[in-house]
Design a protein around this motif. Structure first.
Motif, PDB file in Angstrom:
ATOM      1  N   GLU A   1      33.605  98.445 205.347  1.00  0.00           N
ATOM      2  CA  GLU A   1      33.565  97.838 204.006  1.00  0.00           C
ATOM      3  C   GLU A   1      34.484  96.634 203.859  1.00  0.00           C
ATOM      4  O   GLU A   1      34.537  96.012 202.798  1.00  0.00           O
ATOM      5  N   ASN A   2      35.249  96.321 204.908  1.00  0.00           N
ATOM      6  CA  ASN A   2      36.149  95.159 204.832  1.00  0.00           C
ATOM      7  C   ASN A   2      35.326  93.889 204.722  1.00  0.00           C
ATOM      8  O   ASN A   2      34.229  93.804 205.272  1.00  0.00           O
ATOM      9  N   ILE A   3      35.896  92.930 204.013  1.00  0.00           N
ATOM     10  CA  ILE A   3      35.150  91.695 203.739  1.00  0.00           C
ATOM     11  C   ILE A   3      35.844  90.503 204.390  1.00  0.00           C
ATOM     12  O   ILE A   3      37.069  90.341 204.285  1.00  0.00           O
ATOM     13  N   ARG A   4      35.060  89.686 205.081  1.00  0.00           N
ATOM     14  CA  ARG A   4      35.567  88.443 205.664  1.00  0.00           C
ATOM     15  C   ARG A   4      34.704  87.285 205.165  1.00  0.00           C
ATOM     16  O   ARG A   4      33.547  87.471 204.814  1.00  0.00           O
ATOM     17  N   ASP A   5      35.294  86.079 205.176  1.00  0.00           N
ATOM     18  CA  ASP A   5      34.648  84.878 204.646  1.00  0.00           C
ATOM     19  C   ASP A   5      34.351  83.991 205.869  1.00  0.00           C
ATOM     20  O   ASP A   5      35.279  83.435 206.454  1.00  0.00           O
ATOM     21  N   TRP A   6      33.090  83.898 206.283  1.00  0.00           N
ATOM     22  CA  TRP A   6      32.760  83.325 207.598  1.00  0.00           C
ATOM     23  C   TRP A   6      32.397  81.857 207.533  1.00  0.00           C
ATOM     24  O   TRP A   6      31.638  81.428 206.667  1.00  0.00           O
ATOM     25  N   LEU A   7      32.920  81.103 208.497  1.00  0.00           N
ATOM     26  CA  LEU A   7      32.645  79.664 208.556  1.00  0.00           C
ATOM     27  C   LEU A   7      32.230  79.278 209.980  1.00  0.00           C
ATOM     28  O   LEU A   7      32.869  79.695 210.958  1.00  0.00           O
ATOM     29  N   TRP A   8      31.203  78.434 210.069  1.00  0.00           N
ATOM     30  CA  TRP A   8      30.754  77.951 211.362  1.00  0.00           C
ATOM     31  C   TRP A   8      31.827  77.047 211.950  1.00  0.00           C
ATOM     32  O   TRP A   8      32.344  76.156 211.266  1.00  0.00           O
ATOM     33  N   VAL A   9      32.149  77.270 213.231  1.00  0.00           N
ATOM     34  CA  VAL A   9      33.278  76.573 213.854  1.00  0.00           C
ATOM     35  C   VAL A   9      33.136  75.047 213.774  1.00  0.00           C
ATOM     36  O   VAL A   9      34.121  74.333 213.604  1.00  0.00           O
ATOM     37  N   GLU A  10      31.908  74.549 213.850  1.00  0.00           N
ATOM     38  CA  GLU A  10      31.756  73.081 213.817  1.00  0.00           C
ATOM     39  C   GLU A  10      32.065  72.522 212.433  1.00  0.00           C
ATOM     40  O   GLU A  10      32.474  71.366 212.302  1.00  0.00           O
ATOM     41  N   ASP A  11      31.894  73.349 211.391  1.00  0.00           N
ATOM     42  CA  ASP A  11      32.306  72.915 210.054  1.00  0.00           C
ATOM     43  C   ASP A  11      33.830  72.923 209.947  1.00  0.00           C
ATOM     44  O   ASP A  11      34.416  72.086 209.252  1.00  0.00           O
ATOM     45  N   HIS A  12      34.470  73.874 210.629  1.00  0.00           N
ATOM     46  CA  HIS A  12      35.936  73.895 210.647  1.00  0.00           C
ATOM     47  C   HIS A  12      36.483  72.619 211.304  1.00  0.00           C
ATOM     48  O   HIS A  12      37.356  71.955 210.757  1.00  0.00           O
ATOM     49  N   VAL A  13      35.955  72.257 212.467  1.00  0.00           N
ATOM     50  CA  VAL A  13      36.536  71.094 213.154  1.00  0.00           C
ATOM     51  C   VAL A  13      36.216  69.787 212.426  1.00  0.00           C
ATOM     52  O   VAL A  13      36.993  68.842 212.467  1.00  0.00           O
ATOM     53  N   ARG A  14      35.116  69.752 211.688  1.00  0.00           N
ATOM     54  CA  ARG A  14      34.845  68.574 210.849  1.00  0.00           C
ATOM     55  C   ARG A  14      35.890  68.464 209.744  1.00  0.00           C
ATOM     56  O   ARG A  14      36.337  67.381 209.383  1.00  0.00           O
ATOM     57  N   ALA A  15      36.290  69.619 209.218  1.00  0.00           N
ATOM     58  CA  ALA A  15      37.346  69.614 208.185  1.00  0.00           C
ATOM     59  C   ALA A  15      38.674  69.163 208.794  1.00  0.00           C
ATOM     60  O   ALA A  15      39.415  68.373 208.184  1.00  0.00           O
ATOM     61  N   ILE A  16      38.962  69.619 210.008  1.00  0.00           N
ATOM     62  CA  ILE A  16      40.221  69.213 210.671  1.00  0.00           C
ATOM     63  C   ILE A  16      40.232  67.688 210.853  1.00  0.00           C
ATOM     64  O   ILE A  16      41.250  67.027 210.620  1.00  0.00           O
ATOM     65  N   ASP A  17      39.100  67.147 211.253  1.00  0.00           N
ATOM     66  CA  ASP A  17      38.974  65.691 211.437  1.00  0.00           C
ATOM     67  C   ASP A  17      39.336  64.959 210.134  1.00  0.00           C
ATOM     68  O   ASP A  17      40.146  64.022 210.119  1.00  0.00           O
ATOM     69  N   LEU A  18      38.758  65.420 209.024  1.00  0.00           N
ATOM     70  CA  LEU A  18      39.034  64.772 207.729  1.00  0.00           C
ATOM     71  C   LEU A  18      40.505  64.910 207.333  1.00  0.00           C
ATOM     72  O   LEU A  18      41.143  63.940 206.905  1.00  0.00           O
ATOM     73  N   ILE A  19      41.022  66.114 207.471  1.00  0.00           N
ATOM     74  CA  ILE A  19      42.412  66.365 207.061  1.00  0.00           C
ATOM     75  C   ILE A  19      43.367  65.565 207.943  1.00  0.00           C
ATOM     76  O   ILE A  19      44.331  64.961 207.456  1.00  0.00           O
ATOM     77  N   PHE A  20      43.082  65.546 209.249  1.00  0.00           N
ATOM     78  CA  PHE A  20      43.929  64.798 210.181  1.00  0.00           C
ATOM     79  C   PHE A  20      44.017  63.326 209.763  1.00  0.00           C
ATOM     80  O   PHE A  20      45.090  62.724 209.764  1.00  0.00           O
ATOM     81  N   HIS A  21      42.886  62.762 209.384  1.00  0.00           N
ATOM     82  CA  HIS A  21      42.872  61.327 209.081  1.00  0.00           C
ATOM     83  C   HIS A  21      43.273  61.001 207.653  1.00  0.00           C
ATOM     84  O   HIS A  21      43.775  59.912 207.388  1.00  0.00           O
ATOM     85  N   GLN A  22      43.052  61.936 206.731  1.00  0.00           N
ATOM     86  CA  GLN A  22      43.184  61.526 205.325  1.00  0.00           C
ATOM     87  C   GLN A  22      44.203  62.294 204.489  1.00  0.00           C
ATOM     88  O   GLN A  22      44.565  61.833 203.409  1.00  0.00           O
ATOM     89  N   ALA A  23      44.640  63.469 204.934  1.00  0.00           N
ATOM     90  CA  ALA A  23      45.513  64.264 204.057  1.00  0.00           C
ATOM     91  C   ALA A  23      46.875  63.601 203.911  1.00  0.00           C
ATOM     92  O   ALA A  23      47.404  63.014 204.857  1.00  0.00           O
ATOM     93  N   GLU A  24      47.413  63.742 202.725  1.00  0.00           N
ATOM     94  CA  GLU A  24      48.772  63.259 202.486  1.00  0.00           C
ATOM     95  C   GLU A  24      49.752  64.127 203.273  1.00  0.00           C
ATOM     96  O   GLU A  24      49.556  65.350 203.384  1.00  0.00           O
TER      97      GLU A  24
END
Ligand code: NAD
Ligand code: TYD
Length: 353
Positions: A220-243
């Motif tokens: 019954e445990n719940i996890r929130d699943w994300l496709w790995v390629e969506d994760h690395v796309r987010a890393i790309d954005l954060i790496f380049h743009q996050a304050e």
């Protein structure tokens, strides 16, 4: 060639790291990418064979716990940026061997921070230390609510405690020394090249081999699943743009109870393996629960969506189907990582349950 950046990516031979290295090497030919990995059981250069001949890619086999080698490497290479993923990453292993998690995840991270601080020597302009972390640092949710970037840390497993500690060190180096850092905390990833100790690839492998599917507790445990390629796309954005000094939560608003996910996986596998509907589900076996098992994770990623325009690209069923197809088409990879020590780990982990 004069490269614009020289980026150290740690843990690049692992699951998420290999996807990130691939994205950066191919997308940014003007960046030099150095992949550092000690190649534990979870690190595998076979994850990166397509990059071996790329001129902007190189690999260094090194342990981040080895402070003097790390220091020497930073001095020689003069990296402009670090994206740090190297870690011990499996909760069950952290329950068996917590000290290893302290060494790699805490001491290893501090070694990298010290070396970056040393070579950048207060000349922080254009430099960045990106620490990749997990939503597990926030602990466990009840039936409602979501983890926000401001949620108080409340880790329960030795794994999440070690990642929480490493996050604290990264923030401490930003606050104390001004070391230019960003952190992201992501929910459970799935996709190709994930080591078959984690739920989805383990169960794909077991279904294929007609082995029992060990569901912890009642499923019954719940996890929130994300496709790995969506994760690395987010890393790309954060790496380049996050304050600098900021944190982003990454997640796909995709919560599943383990048992519902496993039933969906069985359904997909039945079709792919030409089995009768319901055949794979018969492998489900309820076993002793994981100690300290977090009930629910759920990520509020609205800050990332609003600030940087990121959103997940795939629906879960589509992503899970693609993942199953990848494992079925790459049986050689799966066989190679499940030979040797894997069997010993599997027996020790599951026989006692
Ligand atoms: P993984 O276990 O697949 O890969 C970890 C990599 O780190 C391996 O290649 C391993 O060889 C390397 N490594 C381990 N110890 C090392 C050391 N002492 N020195 C150098 N290299 C070492 O892990 P993953 O799932 O790809 O996770 C990568 C990062 O992302 C981790 O920091 C993890 O905490 C984080 N994360 C993972 C998830 C997930 O769902 N898998 C979710 C959020 C965050
Ligand atoms: P896992 O993939 O280990 O990720 P995490 O613990 O970091 O979330 O496990 C995902 C969920 O699946 C978690 O609730 C534990 C459960 N699980 C099982 O029921 N059986 C298993 O054999 C494994 C590995 C996990």
């Amino acid at each position: 060639m004069d490269y614009k950046k020289k980026i150290l990516i740690t843990g690049g031979a692992g699951f998420i790291g290999s996807h990130l290295v691939r994205l950066f090497v191919n997308k940014y030919p003007n960046y030099q990418i150095v992949n550092l990995d000690v190649l534990t059981y979870a690190g595998n250069l076979a994850n990166l064979t397509d990059l071996e001949k790329k001129s902007n890619y190189s690999f260094v086999k090194m342990d981040i716990v080895d402070a003097s080698s790390i220091q020497e490497l930073f001095e020689t290479e003069q990296f402009t940026d670090v994206i740090h993923l190297a870690a011990e990453s499996h909760v069950d292993r952290s329950i068996t061997n917590p000290t290893e998690f302290v060494m790699t995840n805490v001491i290893g991270t501090v070694n990298l921070l010290n070396s970056a601080k040393h070579i950048w020597n207060d000349h922080f302009e254009g430099k960045r230390f990106y620490h990749v972390s997990t939503d597990e640092v926030y602990g466990s949710l009840g039936n409602t609510g979501m983890f926000e970037e401001t949620t108080a840390y409340d880790p329960h497993s030795p794994y999440s405690a070690s990642k929480a500690s490493s996050d604290h060190f990264v923030r401490a180096y930003f606050d104390t020394y001004g070391l230019p850092s960003v952190i992201s905390n992501c929910s459970n990833n799935y996709g190709s090249y994930q080591f078959p100790e984690k739920l989805i690839p383990l169960f794909i492998n077991n279904i294929q081999n007609n082995k029992a599917l060990p569901v912890y507790g009642k499923g019954e445990n719940i996890r929130d699943w994300l496709w790995v390629e969506d994760h690395v796309r987010a890393i790309d954005l954060i790496f380049h743009q996050a304050e600098l000094g900021t944190t982003y939560n990454i997640g796909g608003h995709n919560e599943w109870t383990n048992i519902d996910l496993i039933k969906l996986l069985c359904e997909i596998m039945d079709k792919k393996l030409n089995r009768k509907t319901g055949e794979s589900e018969q492998l489900i076996t309820y076993v002793k629960d994981r100690a300290g098992h977090d009930l629910r994770y759920a990520i509020d990623s609205s800050k990332l969506q609003k600030d940087l325009g990121w959103k997940p690209s795939l629906q879960f069923e589509e992503g899970l189907t693609k993942t199953v197809e990848w494992y079925l088409e790459n049986s050689e990879w799966l066989n190679s990582v499940t030979s040797g020590d894997y069997q010993k780990y599997y027996n020790e982990q599951y026989q006692k349950r």
